[in-house]
Write an enzyme that holds these catalytic residues in place. Sequence first.
Site, PDB file in Angstrom:
ATOM      1  N   HIS A  73     -10.518  -3.024  -1.744  1.00  0.00           N
ATOM      2  CA  HIS A  73     -11.724  -2.584  -0.785  1.00  0.00           C
ATOM      3  C   HIS A  73     -12.443  -1.783  -1.655  1.00  0.00           C
ATOM      4  CE1 HIS A  73      -9.226  -3.535   2.909  1.00  0.00           C
ATOM      5  NE2 HIS A  73      -8.217  -3.357   1.879  1.00  0.00           N
TER       6      HIS A  73
ATOM      7  N   TYR B 139       0.993  -1.191  -0.090  1.00  0.00           N
ATOM      8  CA  TYR B 139       0.092  -0.081  -0.167  1.00  0.00           C
ATOM      9  C   TYR B 139       0.963   1.256   0.056  1.00  0.00           C
ATOM     10  CZ  TYR B 139      -4.036  -2.572   1.360  1.00  0.00           C
ATOM     11  OH  TYR B 139      -5.176  -3.530   1.158  1.00  0.00           O
TER      12      TYR B 139
ATOM     13  N   ARG C 289      -2.607 -11.807   3.349  1.00  0.00           N
ATOM     14  CA  ARG C 289      -4.081 -11.549   2.789  1.00  0.00           C
ATOM     15  C   ARG C 289      -4.165 -11.915   1.530  1.00  0.00           C
ATOM     16  NH1 ARG C 289      -7.614  -8.122   4.159  1.00  0.00           N
ATOM     17  NH2 ARG C 289      -8.868 -10.026   3.493  1.00  0.00           N
TER      18      ARG C 289
ATOM     19  N   HIS D 229      -7.098  -8.468  -2.784  1.00  0.00           N
ATOM     20  CA  HIS D 229      -8.434  -7.910  -2.507  1.00  0.00           C
ATOM     21  C   HIS D 229      -8.341  -6.322  -3.042  1.00  0.00           C
ATOM     22  CE1 HIS D 229      -6.500  -7.210   1.358  1.00  0.00           C
ATOM     23  NE2 HIS D 229      -7.019  -6.118   1.382  1.00  0.00           N
TER      24      HIS D 229
ATOM     25  N   TYR E  31      -0.219  -9.801   0.380  1.00  0.00           N
ATOM     26  CA  TYR E  31       0.786  -9.071   1.342  1.00  0.00           C
ATOM     27  C   TYR E  31       0.608  -9.841   2.855  1.00  0.00           C
ATOM     28  CZ  TYR E  31      -3.085  -6.279   2.767  1.00  0.00           C
ATOM     29  OH  TYR E  31      -4.232  -5.654   3.578  1.00  0.00           O
TER      30      TYR E  31
END
Lengths: 215, 237
Positions: B161, B107, B156, B159, B146
């Site tokens: 959001h 991120y 995770r 994905h 990640y």
Amino acid sequence: MTPEQARPAPRQDSQDPAIFGQTPWQTVGPFFHYGLPWKGGADLVGTSDIGARPELMPPEHYLLASPSPKGEIAGETIVLEGVVVDAEGQIIPDAMIEIWQADAAGHYAEGNTGFVGFGRASTGEDGTYRFRTVLPGSIGEGHAPHIAVGVFGRGLLKRLVTRVYFEGDPANASDPILALVPPERRGTLMARKQDGAWRFDIVLQGERETVFFDV
Amino acid sequence: MSLILPGSYRREDAGQPPSLYPDYGSTVSRSPREPLVKIPHTLTETTGPANAWSRLMGESMADLTSQHNGEPLGQRIVVSGRVLDDDGRPVPHTVVEVWQANAAGRYIHKKDQWDAPLDPNFTGAGRVITDAEGRYRFISVRPGAYPWRNHHNAWRPSHIHLSLLGPAFATRLVTQMYFPDDPLIEIDPIANAVPMPYRQRMVSRFDIETTEPNWALGYVFDIVLRGKDATPFENGQ
């Protein structure tokens, strides 16, 4: 083999009739700050940039909105602020609060001009959120002035919903939603005047846990 | 005094996760222990800022691959679908905010400090609005998986959001879209907070029709919000 001859892949999306229904909630996680809370999102009456945390991303990656002029807003401007804490009383620096409220006359404004009663604020490193807004009016006979609140964050799989009421307002005694709350817990829904602001702390769990609603 | 106003929305269905799901460690100290107080829908719950999103959040940003000087690295994707209510009716003109990691699973957020590269050409934030039939579409790159600190060797799944306002305060939804055939989904505590088969509602579908020749893979993800409900509210349910 042509695509027509290939066996179609099993449907895995939410439109499969076998699983059709409401898309499930998932947490916003810890890294929502460059995607959701825009500058000025917590200022419903002015053009300050409160609400966002632009320091959490490189400046060239801040792509969210900037404060927009709201025009003349009727009513008493207030500050609504508080901390969000967990079961151990630890402050939560990665929560996000949304509010939805009526204007000073008690109307929910959804139009293209003037006051929009929606705001979004990140909590800071000190766990504090802060909104600038107007004191809402009553939405109808018997309803006390209130602000609907949604709480989001890492560890919150779905939004928690609560309401801010204003301590000392005589209409609190007749409010039909407050009446559904056990009397000994109603105090958790009362914002209190403190140093010129309305203070509303949100306790996710434990002693004086805030009342959350199933809406 | 009647508590009932026309225009109530349906309650959450069996596919919603609980607030407390101990396998996802952060829920343990952040979920309420007192029972939720069930309330009827008043004007407060049946209204919302649906028509004011552009004033609040700004205009659409549907192409996450053209926000900087160069092209981001990674597998280019098109994500499209419809926003519906649980009666199958389209939800038009509603905002869908999206954010995600880059192709390496990192991120842009300064608190994400794991050892994967940042991409100067990728922020990973966008915003689209549904059309009159509830359709939306955005362009991005497929996010990487990640690691996170929930348990030993926790990863995770890929994905995106997604955040939706819908027509009312009661229809708010924040979810995560997963990718088909990702082996990490079935061992991910956040996805598994939603029991099967409902977990599958969050898995997108690869779609060759949405796929653009020589350019981008297409994924379809339909999103279902709560619809209107005529069931009378009964206190104490």
